[in-house]
Design an enzyme around this catalytic site. Structure first.
Site, PDB file in Angstrom:
ATOM      1  N   CYS A 268       0.838  -1.191   0.000  1.00 32.93           N
ATOM      2  CA  CYS A 268       0.000   0.000   0.000  1.00 32.93           C
ATOM      3  C   CYS A 268       0.879   1.249   0.000  1.00 32.93           C
ATOM      4  O   CYS A 268       1.755   1.398   0.849  1.00 32.93           O
ATOM      5  CB  CYS A 268      -0.871  -0.040   1.245  1.00 32.93           C
ATOM      6  SG  CYS A 268      -1.580   1.544   1.666  1.00 32.93           S
ATOM      7  N   GLU A 269       0.654   2.136  -0.959  1.00 33.43           N
ATOM      8  CA  GLU A 269       1.525   3.310  -1.049  1.00 33.43           C
ATOM      9  C   GLU A 269       1.201   4.348   0.026  1.00 33.43           C
ATOM     10  O   GLU A 269       1.940   5.310   0.197  1.00 33.43           O
ATOM     11  CB  GLU A 269       1.441   3.946  -2.433  1.00 33.43           C
ATOM     12  CG  GLU A 269       0.164   4.706  -2.725  1.00 33.43           C
ATOM     13  CD  GLU A 269       0.161   5.319  -4.116  1.00 33.43           C
ATOM     14  OE1 GLU A 269       0.957   4.895  -4.966  1.00 33.43           O
ATOM     15  OE2 GLU A 269      -0.664   6.215  -4.355  1.00 33.43           O
ATOM     16  N   HIS A 270       0.095   4.160   0.730  1.00 34.07           N
ATOM     17  CA  HIS A 270      -0.245   5.108   1.787  1.00 34.07           C
ATOM     18  C   HIS A 270       0.369   4.713   3.127  1.00 34.07           C
ATOM     19  O   HIS A 270       0.587   5.554   3.979  1.00 34.07           O
ATOM     20  CB  HIS A 270      -1.768   5.202   1.939  1.00 34.07           C
ATOM     21  CG  HIS A 270      -2.439   5.652   0.682  1.00 34.07           C
ATOM     22  ND1 HIS A 270      -3.348   4.885  -0.002  1.00 34.07           N
ATOM     23  CD2 HIS A 270      -2.287   6.791  -0.036  1.00 34.07           C
ATOM     24  CE1 HIS A 270      -3.746   5.539  -1.079  1.00 34.07           C
ATOM     25  NE2 HIS A 270      -3.115   6.683  -1.129  1.00 34.07           N
ATOM     26  N   HIS A 271       0.598   3.419   3.317  1.00 38.31           N
ATOM     27  CA  HIS A 271       1.104   2.950   4.613  1.00 38.31           C
ATOM     28  C   HIS A 271       2.359   2.088   4.513  1.00 38.31           C
ATOM     29  O   HIS A 271       2.945   1.743   5.532  1.00 38.31           O
ATOM     30  CB  HIS A 271       0.003   2.154   5.345  1.00 38.31           C
ATOM     31  CG  HIS A 271      -1.234   2.952   5.620  1.00 38.31           C
ATOM     32  ND1 HIS A 271      -2.333   2.922   4.780  1.00 38.31           N
ATOM     33  CD2 HIS A 271      -1.528   3.830   6.599  1.00 38.31           C
ATOM     34  CE1 HIS A 271      -3.259   3.744   5.258  1.00 38.31           C
ATOM     35  NE2 HIS A 271      -2.807   4.303   6.356  1.00 38.31           N
TER      36      HIS A 271
ATOM     37  N   GLN B  42      -4.776  -0.447  -5.100  1.00 34.50           N
ATOM     38  CA  GLN B  42      -5.274  -1.605  -5.844  1.00 34.50           C
ATOM     39  C   GLN B  42      -5.916  -1.219  -7.172  1.00 34.50           C
ATOM     40  O   GLN B  42      -5.785  -1.934  -8.169  1.00 34.50           O
ATOM     41  CB  GLN B  42      -6.255  -2.383  -4.959  1.00 34.50           C
ATOM     42  CG  GLN B  42      -6.645  -3.718  -5.566  1.00 34.50           C
ATOM     43  CD  GLN B  42      -7.487  -4.556  -4.635  1.00 34.50           C
ATOM     44  OE1 GLN B  42      -7.287  -4.540  -3.423  1.00 34.50           O
ATOM     45  NE2 GLN B  42      -8.436  -5.289  -5.194  1.00 34.50           N
TER      46      GLN B  42
ATOM     47  N   HIS C  67      -5.871  -5.898   2.542  1.00 34.10           N
ATOM     48  CA  HIS C  67      -4.938  -4.796   2.810  1.00 34.10           C
ATOM     49  C   HIS C  67      -4.526  -4.867   4.275  1.00 34.10           C
ATOM     50  O   HIS C  67      -5.377  -4.721   5.160  1.00 34.10           O
ATOM     51  CB  HIS C  67      -5.613  -3.455   2.530  1.00 34.10           C
ATOM     52  CG  HIS C  67      -5.918  -3.237   1.077  1.00 34.10           C
ATOM     53  ND1 HIS C  67      -5.536  -2.101   0.399  1.00 34.10           N
ATOM     54  CD2 HIS C  67      -6.540  -4.014   0.164  1.00 34.10           C
ATOM     55  CE1 HIS C  67      -5.925  -2.188  -0.866  1.00 34.10           C
ATOM     56  NE2 HIS C  67      -6.545  -3.340  -1.029  1.00 34.10           N
TER      57      HIS C  67
ATOM     58  N   CYS D 267      -3.029  -2.738   5.915  1.00 40.31           N
ATOM     59  CA  CYS D 267      -3.252  -1.455   6.598  1.00 40.31           C
ATOM     60  C   CYS D 267      -4.680  -1.353   7.112  1.00 40.31           C
ATOM     61  O   CYS D 267      -4.975  -0.544   7.987  1.00 40.31           O
ATOM     62  CB  CYS D 267      -2.936  -0.294   5.669  1.00 40.31           C
ATOM     63  SG  CYS D 267      -3.875  -0.319   4.149  1.00 40.31           S
TER      64      CYS D 267
HETATM   65 ZN    ZN Z   1      -3.043   1.546   3.208  1.00 36.75          ZN
END
Ligand code: ZN
Length: 247
Positions: free
Chosen positions: A134-137, A175, A203, A205
């Site tokens: 995940c590019e956010h976490h 995704q 995910h 995250c």
């Molecule tokens: Zn995430």
């Protein structure tokens, strides 16, 4: 995009810049919300123009240095035998393994073959392993991809389908973008619009932090060409729903 932070301004131009910090940085609240919403901004992975000015070995050295600093700030004792190799291990893992798909040089070459058998039905490869981040976490997304195409006269080796999925997985991802990037590459390589990609993934995250939901999975899909027709799509979904052959 939903922005409902507490520091909402009341702009006169109709736009809402809720939660943006005065100095132009995002504040924590907005950062959390954008991350948990898992929005994406573009189909292409956002990359800097100078992304490959540094070679991989230098990237490993620099990331090692910075990751050591992160561990130091967390208060970890880097002289401990168990920890002292971690900064370099993480740096090598980032550059040479899990994010190696950022570099177009690592894209798998795909050899096309003539469709000698004149097999004109759909080909489905299901349950392809998806392991991305995940590019956010920067924590894993794990699941499976089902890809399908109808030959326009050319075919591709089956393992190449796995390799294409894996290449785009080896990036920080969302995704939705992963699904579209795989579909676009299959269309390009196979010279057809008749391509479908479905991804069903968990995910970490979502399951290990935030709402901590262990059970939910996320399904995304891309249907184009003949797969936009209901009957073709239903045929694919029937194959995907069938239990896999055990070995
Ligand atoms: Zn995430």
């Amino acid at each position: 995009m939903k922005l409902n932070g507490t520091s909402s301004s009341t702009p006169s131009n109709g736009q809402t810049f809720t939660g943006i910090h005065k100095n132009g940085n995002y504040n924590d609240e907005l950062v959390d919300e954008l991350g948990d919403d898992h929005g994406t901004t573009s189909i292409d992975t956002p990359m800097r123009e100078d992304a490959f000015d540094l070679d991989d070995d230098l990237k490993v050295d620099l990331i090692e240095e910075h990751f050591r600093e992160i561990m130091n700030i967390l208060g970890l004792d880097l002289t401990d035998d168990s920890l002292k190799g971690s900064p370099r291990r993480v740096a090598k893992m980032y550059v040479k393994e899990i994010f190696s798909g950022l570099n177009p040089d690592n894209k798998p070459a795909s050899t096309l073959f003539d469709n000698k058998f004149q097999y004109n039905e759909m080909l489905v490869e299901k349950d392809i392993t998806v392991q991305t981040y995940c590019e956010h976490h920067f924590v894993p997304i794990i699941g499976k991809a089902h890809v399908a195409y109808i030959s326009s006269g050319k075919v591709i080796g089956l393992s190449k389908l796995n390799r294409i999925v894996d290449y785009f997985c080896k990036r920080p991802q969302v995704q939705e973008r992963l699904t579209i990037q795989i579909a676009n590459e299959l269309k390009r390589v196979l010279e057809t619009e008749d391509v479908a990609v479905i991804i069903d993934a968990k995910h970490l995250c979502v399951s290990t932090r935030g709402v901590r939901d262990l059970n939910s999975t996320t399904i995304t899909s891309s249907y184009s060409g003949k797969f936009e027709q209901e009957s073709t799509r239903q045929e694919l979904l029937r194959y995907v729903a069938q239990p896999s052959v055990g070995l």
